[in-house]
Design a protein around this motif. Structure first.
Motif, PDB file in Angstrom:
ATOM      1  N   ASP A   1       0.849  -0.957  -0.019  1.00 34.96           N
ATOM      2  CA  ASP A   1      -0.043   0.005   0.047  1.00 34.96           C
ATOM      3  C   ASP A   1       0.732   1.323   0.055  1.00 34.96           C
TER       4      ASP A   1
ATOM      5  N   LEU B   1       1.527   2.641  -3.299  1.00 34.68           N
ATOM      6  CA  LEU B   1       0.285   3.072  -3.946  1.00 34.68           C
ATOM      7  C   LEU B   1       0.225   4.436  -3.313  1.00 34.68           C
ATOM      8  N   THR B   2       0.443   4.636  -2.090  1.00 33.02           N
ATOM      9  CA  THR B   2       0.509   5.828  -1.470  1.00 33.02           C
ATOM     10  C   THR B   2       1.340   7.045  -2.086  1.00 33.02           C
TER      11      THR B   2
ATOM     12  N   GLU C   1       2.798   6.879  -4.970  1.00 38.30           N
ATOM     13  CA  GLU C   1       2.304   7.147  -6.234  1.00 38.30           C
ATOM     14  C   GLU C   1       1.223   8.091  -6.244  1.00 38.30           C
ATOM     15  N   ALA C   2       0.250   7.956  -5.356  1.00 39.72           N
ATOM     16  CA  ALA C   2      -0.823   8.915  -5.540  1.00 39.72           C
ATOM     17  C   ALA C   2      -0.219  10.185  -4.862  1.00 39.72           C
ATOM     18  N   LYS C   3       0.631  10.231  -4.133  1.00 35.58           N
ATOM     19  CA  LYS C   3       1.375  11.748  -3.771  1.00 35.58           C
ATOM     20  C   LYS C   3       1.994  12.325  -4.793  1.00 35.58           C
TER      21      LYS C   3
END
Lengths: 319, 310
Positions: free
Chosen positions: B204, B207-208, B210-212
């Motif tokens: 996860d 993913l975090t 990348e999302a940032k």
């Protein structure tokens, strides 16, 4: 339903359906709970998933062919593996000697399969011994827990931290009999440690899982829990461990034979054949080629089969 | 952490003691004594002196105590039985320098190549670079070192006369043994790094990141690689051991005067003090390497420190 009928004009006036049109077909047979589809057992499911893995399937076929050849191979061309022919030393592959002959004029085709018998037998026997010992040891450690577990696992830890080949070499120096039995002893003396660890870890993990708790709550007997729930779930780990153990034992034996500590003449193994071919490799490379190819092929097949089995047997991948 | 290290050191010493004791008594349980063949034709008095020289006239328990005392106080492992006057400790130290050169180079080379291949394979999952790397990795695991060595010797020296077959002392002597020795390390690291990276990429926190809006390069560099490399340290211990045991075969094939070479020849000579000394040395090397790796791992991974505290 309401939306569908909306566009189809005015809803026809509901006429109450007369009661006699309804018949009770039974409510007490719990037919809704029946499993309509045929039940897929764990092994059938695993086999279905295993078949999808073409590489692993090919590996299995190669191994099956190998086992058949090892059984019938030494008799195929009618020349005994230990028969010395002084007139045919170091001959290349020919119609009479399919894989050529070695420096004593012995037929390499027969020798390679005879060697395969020893190598594969050692691989399978070693894996079985270490599995049985490892399962019992790991099972005891997990079942009793507490200080028994601590002591047993400390012993494994100490044994584990001794380099494996060192023990194997040492035992074969000390027993000095060069029989298959002492070779097996040397190879399996600490070889079971890994299996013991795996089985213990798996059992401990299973003991605390919800489905075991659920089974206990439903009043399933401990014996049945072990047989029906713990064992099938451990089986996959054990089976995968076996497929990886077998090539390791074949490899270790080849290593020992190569150093001259393995199987004694006139019997032979793939490692011993390679060792013998090493001296004249520059002149007769085919003598090394066939046993080396078979070792590599066996190792490769078992590794790929192990990968395939791990994917097929892991219940967590079930959908 | 300190408590953890002390505990580990104590276990290490216990393991070493067990290795030494078991090896010692195993060597002494061999039927017949090591001097029998040489002392057979000697006069009575000479033979007694001969046995006394090696302390073989004393009971095994006393011999063990003397052996341990010499080992602990002076690091003395005794004298070779087959080659009188040759100290086991000195032989080990001289030869381990030779083995250390090939083994160390092979390890560095193997890790560098293996890690690179693993990263390439993970970043190109299910594309042709991945397949090539995995092919190399499978080859490295399935082809025995002695076959590999024979093949390389055949092509590089017999066919193309590029490199010397055997020997020691010149840089070009190192090339083939280092390649053979590092092959297994390359294969192991390529597979391991790849599977670790793929596992981390599914976490996860990636993913975090990348999302940032962290750039893909920085995600790989700062998040994936750091976390994927840590477990790789744990297999270093096994790799060190495999480089040394691999050296048994490789040193014999390439005639390199290292530890493995002498270990095998002392086995063939039935030189008991040499076998005992080398086993103890190998065992110690392996156990100490494992300990260091565990400690380094604990220092590098904060999660391990918390676990050790519990």
């Amino acid at each position: 339903m309401a939306e569908e009928t909306m566009g189809m004009g005015p809803i026809p006036k509901e006429e109450p359906i007369p009661k006699e049109k309804f018949t009770v077909i039974g409510t007490d047979d719990f037919s809704g709970d029946l499993i309509a589809r045929p039940q897929v057992s764990y092994w059938a499911d695993a086999w279905r998933r295993f078949r999808q893995n073409k590489i692993a399937l090919v590996a299995l076929v190669v191994l099956a062919v190998m086992v058949v050849m090892v059984i019938i191979g030494p008799h195929l061309n009618g020349i005994a593996f230990e028969e010395i022919d002084q007139d045919a030393l170091n001959q290349g592959p020919s119609a009479e000697h399919w894989f050529g002959t070695d420096n004593l004029g012995r037929d390499l085709f027969s020798r390679v399969w005879q060697a395969g018998r020893v190598s594969i037998a050692i691989g399978i026997a070693g894996a079985l011994i270490s599995t049985v010992v490892g399962c019992i040891y790991g099972g005891i450690a997990a079942y009793f827990g507490g200080w028994v577990d601590t002591i047993l696992m400390r012993i494994v830890e100490v044994l584990f931290s001794i380099p494996y080949l060192l023990i194997v070499i040492l035992i074969s120096v000390i027993t000095d009999s060069r029989s298959i039995f002492s070779l097996m002893l040397a190879l399996t003396l600490t070889g079971w440690c890994n299996t013991a660890r795996l089985v213990r870890g798996q059992m401990l993990q299973l003991k605390n899982q919800e489905f075991v708790l659920a089974a206990q709550a439903l009043g399933v007997s401990p014996w049945k829990i072990i047989l029906k729930h713990m064992l099938p779930n451990t089986m996959s780990v054990i089976l995968v461990a076996i497929t990886f153990d077998i090539p390791n034992y074949i490899f270790s034996e080849a290593f020992l034979s190569y150093l001259g500590l393995g199987i004694a003449a006139p019997n032979t193994s793939w490692g011993a054949l390679c060792s013998a071919a090493q001296q004249t490799f520059a002149f007769y490379p085919y003598q090394m080629f066939f046993p080396a190819l078979l070792i590599a092929l066996t190792m490769l097949s078992f590794t790929l089969l192990g990968d395939g089995l791990r994917d097929a047997l892991d219940p967590k991948l079930r959908k | 952490m300190v408590k953890y290290v002390i505990k580990r050191v104590l276990y290490m010493l216990l393991t070493l003691l067990i290795i030494i004791t078991v090896t010692f008594f195993m060597m002494h349980s061999i039927p017949g004594d090591p001097l029998a063949s040489m002392a057979r034709n000697l006069p009575e008095q000479t033979r007694e002196n001969y046995y006394a020289k090696y302390g073989l006239d004393k009971p095994a328990g006393e011999q063990y105590l003397i052996f341990m005392e010499n080992l602990i106080t002076e690091g003395d492992l005794g004298e070779s039985i087959r080659y009188p006057g040759r100290s086991v400790t000195d032989t080990l130290l001289t030869n381990s320098r030779v083995s250390g050169t090939t083994g160390g180079l092979a390890l560095l080379f193997g890790i560098a190549i293996g890690v690179t291949l693993g990263i390439v394979a993970a970043l190109n999952k299910n594309k042709w670079p991945d397949y090539i790397v995995m092919f190399i990795a499978i080859m490295g695991i399935t082809i025995p070192a002695f076959v590999m060595a024979a093949l390389l010797q055949y092509f590089f020296t017999v066919q193309f006369h590029l490199l010397p077959t055997t020997g020691w002392g010149r840089p070009e002597n190192l090339v083939l043994p280092v390649i053979v020795l590092s092959f297994n390390t390359i294969a192991t690291y390529a597979r391991y790094v790849k599977s670790n990276m793929l596992e981390v990429m599914n976490q996860d926190y990636i993913l975090t990141a990348e999302a940032k809006g962290v750039t893909p390069f920085n995600v790989i560099k700062n998040h994936v690689l750091r976390n994927a490399f840590l477990p790789c340290i744990t297999i270093l211990g096994g790799q060190i051991a495999s480089v040394f045991t691999g050296s048994f075969v490789v040193e014999r094939i390439f005639s390199i005067p290292g530890l493995g070479f002498y270990y095998i020849s002392s086995i063939n000579d039935r030189d008991y003090t040499m076998i005992l000394g080398t086993t103890v040395f190998f065992g110690a090397l392996f156990v100490v390497a494992q300990l260091l790796i565990d400690i380094v791992y604990g220092v590098l991974d904060p999660r391990m420190r918390i676990k050790a505290k519990d």
